[in-house]
Design a protein around this motif. Structure first.
Motif, PDB file in Angstrom:
ATOM      1  N   PHE A   1       6.886   7.128   1.536  1.00  0.00           N
ATOM      2  CA  PHE A   1       7.352   7.686   2.793  1.00  0.00           C
ATOM      3  C   PHE A   1       8.877   7.747   2.773  1.00  0.00           C
ATOM      4  O   PHE A   1       9.530   6.880   2.205  1.00  0.00           O
ATOM      5  N   SER A   2       9.432   8.759   3.424  1.00  0.00           N
ATOM      6  CA  SER A   2      10.885   8.910   3.391  1.00  0.00           C
ATOM      7  C   SER A   2      11.399   9.392   4.742  1.00  0.00           C
ATOM      8  O   SER A   2      10.800  10.281   5.372  1.00  0.00           O
ATOM      9  N   LEU A   3      12.489   8.794   5.179  1.00  0.00           N
ATOM     10  CA  LEU A   3      13.116   9.171   6.444  1.00  0.00           C
ATOM     11  C   LEU A   3      14.114  10.295   6.200  1.00  0.00           C
ATOM     12  O   LEU A   3      15.069  10.123   5.436  1.00  0.00           O
TER      13      LEU A   3
ATOM     14  N   ASN B   1       0.821  -1.207   0.000  1.00  0.00           N
ATOM     15  CA  ASN B   1       0.000   0.000   0.000  1.00  0.00           C
ATOM     16  C   ASN B   1       0.854   1.256   0.000  1.00  0.00           C
ATOM     17  O   ASN B   1       0.423   2.325  -0.440  1.00  0.00           O
ATOM     18  N   GLY B   2       2.064   1.127   0.515  1.00  0.00           N
ATOM     19  CA  GLY B   2       2.992   2.250   0.541  1.00  0.00           C
ATOM     20  C   GLY B   2       4.422   1.753   0.598  1.00  0.00           C
ATOM     21  O   GLY B   2       4.673   0.582   0.919  1.00  0.00           O
ATOM     22  N   THR B   3       5.361   2.648   0.275  1.00  0.00           N
ATOM     23  CA  THR B   3       6.794   2.304   0.275  1.00  0.00           C
ATOM     24  C   THR B   3       7.539   3.295   1.158  1.00  0.00           C
ATOM     25  O   THR B   3       7.387   4.514   0.998  1.00  0.00           O
ATOM     26  N   PHE B   4       8.327   2.768   2.082  1.00  0.00           N
ATOM     27  CA  PHE B   4       9.091   3.571   3.032  1.00  0.00           C
ATOM     28  C   PHE B   4      10.577   3.437   2.707  1.00  0.00           C
ATOM     29  O   PHE B   4      11.142   2.352   2.799  1.00  0.00           O
ATOM     30  N   ILE B   5      11.193   4.546   2.310  1.00  0.00           N
ATOM     31  CA  ILE B   5      12.626   4.554   2.019  1.00  0.00           C
ATOM     32  C   ILE B   5      13.356   5.063   3.260  1.00  0.00           C
ATOM     33  O   ILE B   5      13.152   6.202   3.699  1.00  0.00           O
ATOM     34  N   ILE B   6      14.227   4.233   3.806  1.00  0.00           N
ATOM     35  CA  ILE B   6      14.886   4.591   5.071  1.00  0.00           C
ATOM     36  C   ILE B   6      16.231   5.267   4.841  1.00  0.00           C
ATOM     37  O   ILE B   6      16.518   6.297   5.456  1.00  0.00           O
ATOM     38  N   GLU B   7      17.054   4.716   4.015  1.00  0.00           N
ATOM     39  CA  GLU B   7      18.324   5.359   3.664  1.00  0.00           C
ATOM     40  C   GLU B   7      18.589   5.092   2.189  1.00  0.00           C
ATOM     41  O   GLU B   7      18.385   3.971   1.712  1.00  0.00           O
TER      42      GLU B   7
ATOM     43  N   LEU C   1       7.382  13.037   4.755  1.00  0.00           N
ATOM     44  CA  LEU C   1       8.456  12.989   5.743  1.00  0.00           C
ATOM     45  C   LEU C   1       7.987  12.180   6.937  1.00  0.00           C
ATOM     46  O   LEU C   1       6.906  12.428   7.487  1.00  0.00           O
ATOM     47  N   VAL C   2       8.809  11.204   7.344  1.00  0.00           N
ATOM     48  CA  VAL C   2       8.436  10.311   8.438  1.00  0.00           C
ATOM     49  C   VAL C   2       9.350  10.535   9.629  1.00  0.00           C
ATOM     50  O   VAL C   2      10.573  10.395   9.531  1.00  0.00           O
ATOM     51  N   MET C   3       8.745  10.882  10.752  1.00  0.00           N
ATOM     52  CA  MET C   3       9.489  11.032  12.002  1.00  0.00           C
ATOM     53  C   MET C   3       9.030  10.039  13.061  1.00  0.00           C
ATOM     54  O   MET C   3       9.674   9.877  14.087  1.00  0.00           O
ATOM     55  N   SER C   4       7.895   9.396  12.823  1.00  0.00           N
ATOM     56  CA  SER C   4       7.399   8.371  13.734  1.00  0.00           C
ATOM     57  C   SER C   4       6.494   7.433  12.949  1.00  0.00           C
ATOM     58  O   SER C   4       6.067   7.747  11.825  1.00  0.00           O
ATOM     59  N   SER C   5       6.181   6.291  13.532  1.00  0.00           N
ATOM     60  CA  SER C   5       5.294   5.330  12.870  1.00  0.00           C
ATOM     61  C   SER C   5       3.915   5.921  12.631  1.00  0.00           C
ATOM     62  O   SER C   5       3.210   5.523  11.690  1.00  0.00           O
ATOM     63  N   LYS C   6       3.521   6.883  13.459  1.00  0.00           N
ATOM     64  CA  LYS C   6       2.211   7.521  13.302  1.00  0.00           C
ATOM     65  C   LYS C   6       2.069   8.170  11.933  1.00  0.00           C
ATOM     66  O   LYS C   6       0.986   8.173  11.335  1.00  0.00           O
ATOM     67  N   ASP C   7       3.178   8.722  11.417  1.00  0.00           N
ATOM     68  CA  ASP C   7       3.146   9.369  10.104  1.00  0.00           C
ATOM     69  C   ASP C   7       2.784   8.379   9.003  1.00  0.00           C
ATOM     70  O   ASP C   7       2.167   8.745   7.994  1.00  0.00           O
ATOM     71  N   ILE C   8       3.173   7.135   9.191  1.00  0.00           N
ATOM     72  CA  ILE C   8       2.843   6.090   8.218  1.00  0.00           C
ATOM     73  C   ILE C   8       1.435   5.563   8.449  1.00  0.00           C
ATOM     74  O   ILE C   8       0.638   5.436   7.510  1.00  0.00           O
ATOM     75  N   LEU C   9       1.115   5.278   9.706  1.00  0.00           N
ATOM     76  CA  LEU C   9      -0.171   4.668  10.029  1.00  0.00           C
ATOM     77  C   LEU C   9      -1.347   5.556   9.631  1.00  0.00           C
ATOM     78  O   LEU C   9      -2.377   5.054   9.154  1.00  0.00           O
ATOM     79  N   GLU C  10      -1.196   6.858   9.773  1.00  0.00           N
ATOM     80  CA  GLU C  10      -2.314   7.743   9.423  1.00  0.00           C
ATOM     81  C   GLU C  10      -2.555   7.787   7.919  1.00  0.00           C
ATOM     82  O   GLU C  10      -3.702   7.940   7.480  1.00  0.00           O
ATOM     83  N   GLU C  11      -1.505   7.616   7.122  1.00  0.00           N
ATOM     84  CA  GLU C  11      -1.673   7.571   5.666  1.00  0.00           C
ATOM     85  C   GLU C  11      -2.234   6.243   5.210  1.00  0.00           C
ATOM     86  O   GLU C  11      -2.966   6.167   4.222  1.00  0.00           O
TER      87      GLU C  11
END
Length: 295
Positions: A258-260, A230-236, A282-292
């Motif tokens: 999502f991007s760190l 459903n979404g992609t989180f790029i960490i580094e 911009l992701v600073m906590s898991s909440k930023d992902i969960l709400e999307e």
């Protein structure tokens, strides 16, 4: 197994068979009833040049796989715990069907129920993971796992490996999409992790199990990683990182990205910072992902 499924799976066992070639074959012969392991039949379809030398150069093992042998191969897959899912099967992931060039066939080993669980989050990043990236995973994964988010990654070194390991460490579920076949895990140092995941999680490939990974398999599998999710989180990620390919696939399919954020002095954060400038969340906590993901 019905004849159509068997013939489609057989088609994918021919070395050099591309997604577009399969499409063209099916347009010419929707039921795959023709004797399509015959080179002259392909010439008739105008799918390859008429020169036999050129054909055998493009398709090096074109006549080495016969349809009548595929049932035996699949039986062997079954004995090794490998299931085969075609795009026409009911248990093919619905999200994956929506992408550009969805895999015709998936070879999977592990817990098939993970394909049905939503939501899924692709987590990818640099092969040279830093303590910052690892700490971000340690911080954000517990709430994600608690909410039942399935972590999807590519079993590569670095962030991918950490994503799989920490998803399991925190009691969550994870899916690995690999380049090459299930009998040829890359990198080799992740063979133990792959075996663990085949027993309790899920490992997926679009290639027959005995396929050795080639360079182009790696960017190609990124479309599956993002396509399942459903979404992609790029960490580094560096500016020319393969992880950015996964992000681009997600954008093209209308999925969340999502991007760190990271230090401007860290090469591994330049790519993620660029994504944020381009509109990634911009992701600073898991909440930023969960709400999307509306959890």
């Amino acid at each position: 197994m019905d004849d159509f499924r068997e013939r489609l799976i057989a088609l994918l066992h021919h070395s050099g068979m591309s997604w577009n070639t399969v499409l063209q074959i099916m347009k010419k012969d929707p039921t795959l009833q023709s004797n399509i392991h015959n080179e002259s039949r392909f010439c008739q379809y105008n799918l390859f040049p008429s020169s036999t030398n050129t054909i055998t150069k493009n398709i090096p093992s074109f006549t080495s796989i016969k349809f009548e042998n595929i049932s035996q191969q699949i039986e062997q897959y079954e004995k090794n715990g490998i299931k085969v899912i075609t795009i026409f099967d009911q248990n093919y992931p619905s999200l994956l069907k929506e992408i550009y060039q969805p895999p015709w066939v998936l070879f999977v080993k592990g817990d098939l129920s993970l394909l049905e669980i939503q939501p899924k989050l692709a987590v990818v990043g640099s092969r040279q993971a830093t303590p910052y990236g690892k700490n971000a995973i340690c911080l954000m994964f517990p709430p994600l796992v608690e909410k039942g988010v399935v972590i999807v990654s590519g079993l590569a070194s670095g962030i991918d490996t950490l994503a799989h390991e920490y998803a399991m460490k925190y009691g969550g579920k994870t899916i690995a999409v690999i380049a090459g076949g299930l009998y040829h895990i890359y990198p080799k140092e992740n063979a133990g992790l792959a075996n663990e995941m085949m027993n309790s999680q899920l490992v997926i490939s679009e290639y027959p199990p005995d396929t050795k990974p080639l360079r182009w398999h790696f960017p190609a599998r990124n479309r599956i990683i993002s396509g399942l999710s459903n979404g992609t989180f790029i960490i580094e990620a560096k500016r020319k990182s393969g992880s950015l390919i996964t992000a681009n696939y997600a954008v093209n399919e209308g999925r969340e990205v999502f991007s760190l954020p990271g230090s401007i002095f860290n090469q591994n954060s330049l790519g993620t910072n660029d994504l944020i400038k381009q509109g990634a969340k911009l992701v600073m906590s898991s909440k930023d992902i969960l709400e999307e993901l509306r959890i």
